[in-house]
Design an enzyme around this catalytic site. Sequence first.
Site, PDB file in Angstrom:
ATOM      1  N   GLU A 173       0.800  -1.241   0.000  1.00 53.67           N
ATOM      2  CA  GLU A 173       0.000   0.000   0.000  1.00 53.67           C
ATOM      3  C   GLU A 173       0.828   1.285   0.000  1.00 53.67           C
ATOM      4  OE1 GLU A 173      -2.599  -0.463   3.381  1.00 53.67           O
ATOM      5  OE2 GLU A 173      -3.629  -2.180   2.526  1.00 53.67           O
ATOM      6  N   GLU A 289      -6.111 -10.699  -1.310  1.00 58.09           N
ATOM      7  CA  GLU A 289      -6.912 -10.526  -0.079  1.00 58.09           C
ATOM      8  C   GLU A 289      -8.401 -10.456  -0.389  1.00 58.09           C
ATOM      9  OE1 GLU A 289      -5.472  -7.254   2.338  1.00 58.09           O
ATOM     10  OE2 GLU A 289      -3.380  -7.705   1.901  1.00 58.09           O
TER      11      GLU A 289
HETATM   12  C1  XIL Z   1      -6.050  -6.393   8.457  1.00 60.58           C
HETATM   13  C2  XIL Z   1      -6.528  -7.503   9.365  1.00 60.58           C
HETATM   14  O1  XIL Z   1      -7.338  -8.398   8.679  1.00 60.58           O
HETATM   15  C3  XIL Z   1      -7.292  -6.867  10.486  1.00 60.58           C
HETATM   16  O2  XIL Z   1      -7.745  -7.859  11.405  1.00 60.58           O
HETATM   17  C4  XIL Z   1      -6.437  -5.829  11.204  1.00 60.58           C
HETATM   18  O3  XIL Z   1      -7.215  -5.157  12.115  1.00 60.58           O
HETATM   19  C5  XIL Z   1      -5.888  -4.838  10.209  1.00 60.58           C
HETATM   20  O4  XIL Z   1      -5.219  -5.507   9.170  1.00 60.58           O
HETATM   21  N1  XIL Z   1      -4.698  -4.774   3.875  1.00 60.58           N
HETATM   22  C6  XIL Z   1      -3.737  -5.653   4.306  1.00 60.58           C
HETATM   23  C7  XIL Z   1      -4.010  -6.527   5.451  1.00 60.58           C
HETATM   24  O5  XIL Z   1      -2.680  -5.766   3.660  1.00 60.58           O
HETATM   25  O6  XIL Z   1      -2.859  -6.825   6.198  1.00 60.58           O
HETATM   26  C8  XIL Z   1      -5.064  -5.958   6.352  1.00 60.58           C
HETATM   27  O7  XIL Z   1      -5.353  -6.903   7.358  1.00 60.58           O
HETATM   28  C9  XIL Z   1      -6.285  -5.571   5.558  1.00 60.58           C
HETATM   29  C10 XIL Z   1      -5.940  -4.513   4.548  1.00 60.58           C
END
Ligand code: XIL
Length: 480
Positions: A173, A289
């Site tokens: 990101e 994701e």
């Molecule tokens: C998220 C987790 O799923 C949550 O439980 C935590 O509160 C925050 O992080 N992008 C990513 C992930 O790359 O690591 C994130 O995961 C969601 C957004």
Amino acid sequence: MKVAAETAVGTSICAILAEDVFAMAVQHAFEADSSKASTHAAFGLDGLHGEAAKKKMFFGSATSEDRIISDIPYRTALVKECGIIVPEYEMKWDIMRPSATTYNFADADFMINFARQNGLAVRGHTLCWHRALPSWFASTVNSRNAAQFLTEHIATVCGRYKGRIHSWDVVNEAIEPTDRQTNGLRNSPWFQLLGESYIETAFRAAHQADPAAILVYNEYGVEFDDTIRTDAIVNLLRRLKARNVPLHALGVQGHIRAADKAKFAANMQRFRTFLREVATLGLSIIITELDCDDTGLASSITTRDEGVGGMYGDYCSVVMNEPAVIGIITWGLTDKYTALNSTNPRSDRLPQRPLPLDANMVRKNAWYALEYWFKNTMQRPRQTITSVAEERVAPIQRLRCIPNTQQSECEIQFTLERSEDVLLRLVDVRGQDVQILAQARFEAGEHRFMLNYAAFPIGTYLCILQSPSFLVSEKILLQK
Ligand code: XIL
């Protein structure tokens, strides 16, 4: 948590699958009411990764240590559906770096050992991100030492897991045009400390420490009509490639929302073009994701499952038709553990239903949408998961089942390297429990059970031995 050593002999659940499927299919040809499909269903070959692998793709999901340890039905579904897992928390800085000078490897080690024992590949997530930074970071890391912190962290973590990680999310990101920085870069701590160069530094350090791993730039928000954002991403990738930075794939997070169906449809062509542009740079693409937020849909379960499943289908119709897309990871496998209930709860307070399995591990529309697209997508040139199928790592817990047809008895033996909480059970070809043989703490050493199966229908069963750190199984043909 301590994990078992990985030097052992035996047969993992998945290692037996390939060789067994033919034998079992033959056997079932003689059993009037057992279809090949139900044979597969019991032994995991029709899980999503099984379908994906036929196209040399992979399927997996994010997971975490506590769920794997505490929830046996969940763990069983995980091993059945996935060829690859990604730790949702265990490899982030806030978990791995309790202090500026120390590392916590225990949780990541657990994940990697669990994966190896069950024949799963692992994604590493994430080496450099503006979130999940430890509390000491802000007061300790400054522009003079930031490059050193970053390279040392990456050298240490990638070095420790060298050769065991399928793909690293090296930088996560890094683009946020609304931050109004050069090249649309996010005004993250890393950017503030090091400028754009931190991205290249991170990739070079990762490649040096783990030269065989696929190195990924991971990003969200590319599915809709935000071309300022997607242009900034493509330009970043282009600059990195032009500088010969070791970068192999784009990770598309794929956090989508069912209520955005029309918006997605309107932008599909642009999303396709974006993926093509990335592919043209010589990069692979991984959906890293995927989940589908159901806020904005009415509370009825049918409405939500159809809305979410429909959105998975629409999404797959784009990404599965792009040959550069090599695999799909969902952000969780079951609604039971979706992060969305805390990060974006529904206004009616009902639990969200964004993932392929419901809270009872039952397949939903989203699962069938993925299955359909894995079945109908084109074959990719090369499977990137080498550890699965060909190279299953054998667990140390040897499980043997020796039937005695004269007595309608079967001796079940297993050997534990250390004291473990163990569940030993027998399931039928449909995956239904036939008998729980043992559920207790067992000492290290050899254990034996005698199963009397006089009352069971003849046929094939699966004996499953599970503990918090492993799951092994053995097929048994019970005859009289
Ligand atoms: C998220 C987790 O799923 C949550 O439980 C935590 O509160 C925050 O992080 N992008 C990513 C992930 O790359 O690591 C994130 O995961 C969601 C957004």
